[in-house]
Scaffold this active site. Sequence first.
Site, mmCIF file in Angstrom:
data_model
loop_
_atom_site.group_PDB
_atom_site.id
_atom_site.type_symbol
_atom_site.label_atom_id
_atom_site.label_comp_id
_atom_site.label_asym_id
_atom_site.label_seq_id
_atom_site.Cartn_x
_atom_site.Cartn_y
_atom_site.Cartn_z
ATOM 1 N N TYR A 144 -49.990 -3.054 38.883
ATOM 2 C CA TYR A 144 -50.627 -4.135 39.637
ATOM 3 C C TYR A 144 -50.008 -4.174 41.016
ATOM 4 C CZ TYR A 144 -52.185 -8.875 40.878
ATOM 5 O OH TYR A 144 -52.748 -9.961 41.497
ATOM 6 N N ASP A 239 -43.988 0.185 45.340
ATOM 7 C CA ASP A 239 -44.258 -1.247 45.256
ATOM 8 C C ASP A 239 -43.079 -1.894 44.535
ATOM 9 O OD1 ASP A 239 -44.979 -3.802 44.733
ATOM 10 O OD2 ASP A 239 -46.987 -3.340 43.984
ATOM 11 N N LYS A 267 -41.862 -11.762 45.631
ATOM 12 C CA LYS A 267 -41.069 -12.407 44.591
ATOM 13 C C LYS A 267 -39.643 -12.768 45.052
ATOM 14 C CE LYS A 267 -44.313 -11.153 41.150
ATOM 15 N NZ LYS A 267 -45.088 -9.958 40.951
HETATM 16 C C1 PLP Z 1 -46.500 -9.756 41.643
HETATM 17 C C2 PLP Z 1 -46.792 -8.393 42.136
HETATM 18 C C3 PLP Z 1 -47.634 -8.167 43.232
HETATM 19 C C4 PLP Z 1 -48.416 -9.262 43.892
HETATM 20 O O1 PLP Z 1 -47.603 -10.214 44.509
HETATM 21 P P1 PLP Z 1 -48.211 -11.699 44.792
HETATM 22 O O2 PLP Z 1 -47.121 -12.377 45.527
HETATM 23 O O3 PLP Z 1 -48.508 -12.277 43.447
HETATM 24 O O4 PLP Z 1 -49.436 -11.512 45.599
HETATM 25 C C5 PLP Z 1 -47.741 -6.879 43.718
HETATM 26 N N1 PLP Z 1 -47.086 -5.859 43.132
HETATM 27 C C6 PLP Z 1 -46.278 -6.035 42.075
HETATM 28 C C7 PLP Z 1 -45.542 -4.871 41.504
HETATM 29 C C8 PLP Z 1 -46.123 -7.300 41.528
HETATM 30 O O5 PLP Z 1 -45.354 -7.453 40.445
#
Ligand code: PLP
Length: 436
Positions: A144, A239, A267
């Site tokens: 994601y 990511d 995060k």
């Molecule tokens: C949570 C997450 C996102 C998205 O971040 P948001 O602040 O919720 O938009 C993108 N990549 C990874 C790996 C994530 O865990």
Amino acid sequence: MIFNRSQQLFAQAQRVIPGGVNSPVRAFRHVGGTPPFIASAKGAYLYDADGNRYIDYVNSWGPMIMGHAYEPVVRAIQQQAEHSTSFGAPTELEVLMAEQIIRMVPGIDQVRMVNSGTEACMTAIRLARGYTGKNKMIKFEGCYHGHADSFLVSAGSGVATLDIQQVPGVPASIAEDTLVAPYNNLQAVDLLLEAHAGEIAALIVEPVAGNMGCIPPEPGFLEGLQQRCKAHGIVFILDEVMTGFRIAPGGAQQYFGLDADLITFGKIIGGGLPVGAIGGKQAIMSHLAPAGEVYQAGTLSGNPLAMIAGYTLLRELDLNRHIYETLATRTRQLADGLNSEFAKAGVVHQINQFASMLSVFFTEYPVRDFQAAKAAGNELFKQFFHAMLRRGIYLPPSPFESWFVSYALSEADVEETIQAAGESIREVFEHPAGRA
Ligand SMILES: *Cc1c(COP(=O)(O)O)cnc(C)c1O
């Protein structure tokens, strides 16, 4: 446990908020039932609107690595608020923040702050496309990267939890530029590279997957991706929205000794406020506006409250690196305890653990990719989840989400959790599916 107030609030919420929540997984659609509405939290504990206490393994999906209402962060936010909460003009805090990130994460020269992980990943892809002049990208099944159009193909997290095959509203013309390979599968990547030679701008990967449950990379997987990207002139994007400042002070880039072109953050970087960031090599980052022409902007980007919260938290992590060993030890204790309780109950299971991330899959087969995660006993997970919730243990309400351990979690909390897990799994077996 009584949920009267939460039930009332959820009914009220559903009238005025689609599905009653502002982010889908919170709604408990997968596990069923009413999500507790949270009133406050401190350290390792959440308190809901009915006054129930929970040991928290969601930790706001990662940011609360030191636990809730961590005092240095709370104080810093309070002090900053007195000096106004936004200027829309440059501040010293943004410089300190960028320098702090660059100090902690090896191999990056510049940082652009944004407001979420979604924005960070969306910007990384636009930048990679603008830089290379190519359109296609490779991502992995079950990973994601936020909810931008290009990423909502075979996506993990809520898309996996709600089992949405194709997201309405994402134009096919955009989705067709997103190429997908199974996680931990370099051969599949090679096939894509061959079939789309010269067309690929970027490859993006979660270095430790956390959005199909926790799935660590197999030895050589990340290194193999990096080497292929370098060989083909593809922008290699880690990511690290989840893994950044969590699996090590310098994230996966440091832990695995990688040298990504771009890294996205979110995060933890905001200390619980809405923040994201993109960091990377000067040669690529300098294409972002106003230095270059790849446009990206934000009215509240680099917001002073978010900057002071994130900066304070990152400095604490930087100066107290022993935190990471303690986190890993606690999480291993939890994994060992769960293993032994499940084994005692005779339940087939896999526990994937990496640093302070952990997932339980009810299957006898190792879970290395999204297909394996989907094939696990997810009905059993739902019942286990509710049995744990009734015992005051707050787990992510989906088998496709990682549990997060915070530094506020004590050994006694871990023991309580293990005991609850033993009771829960026995309860689930005594009252099988549908009759619980
Ligand atoms: C949570 C997450 C996102 C998205 O971040 P948001 O602040 O919720 O938009 C993108 N990549 C990874 C790996 C994530 O865990």
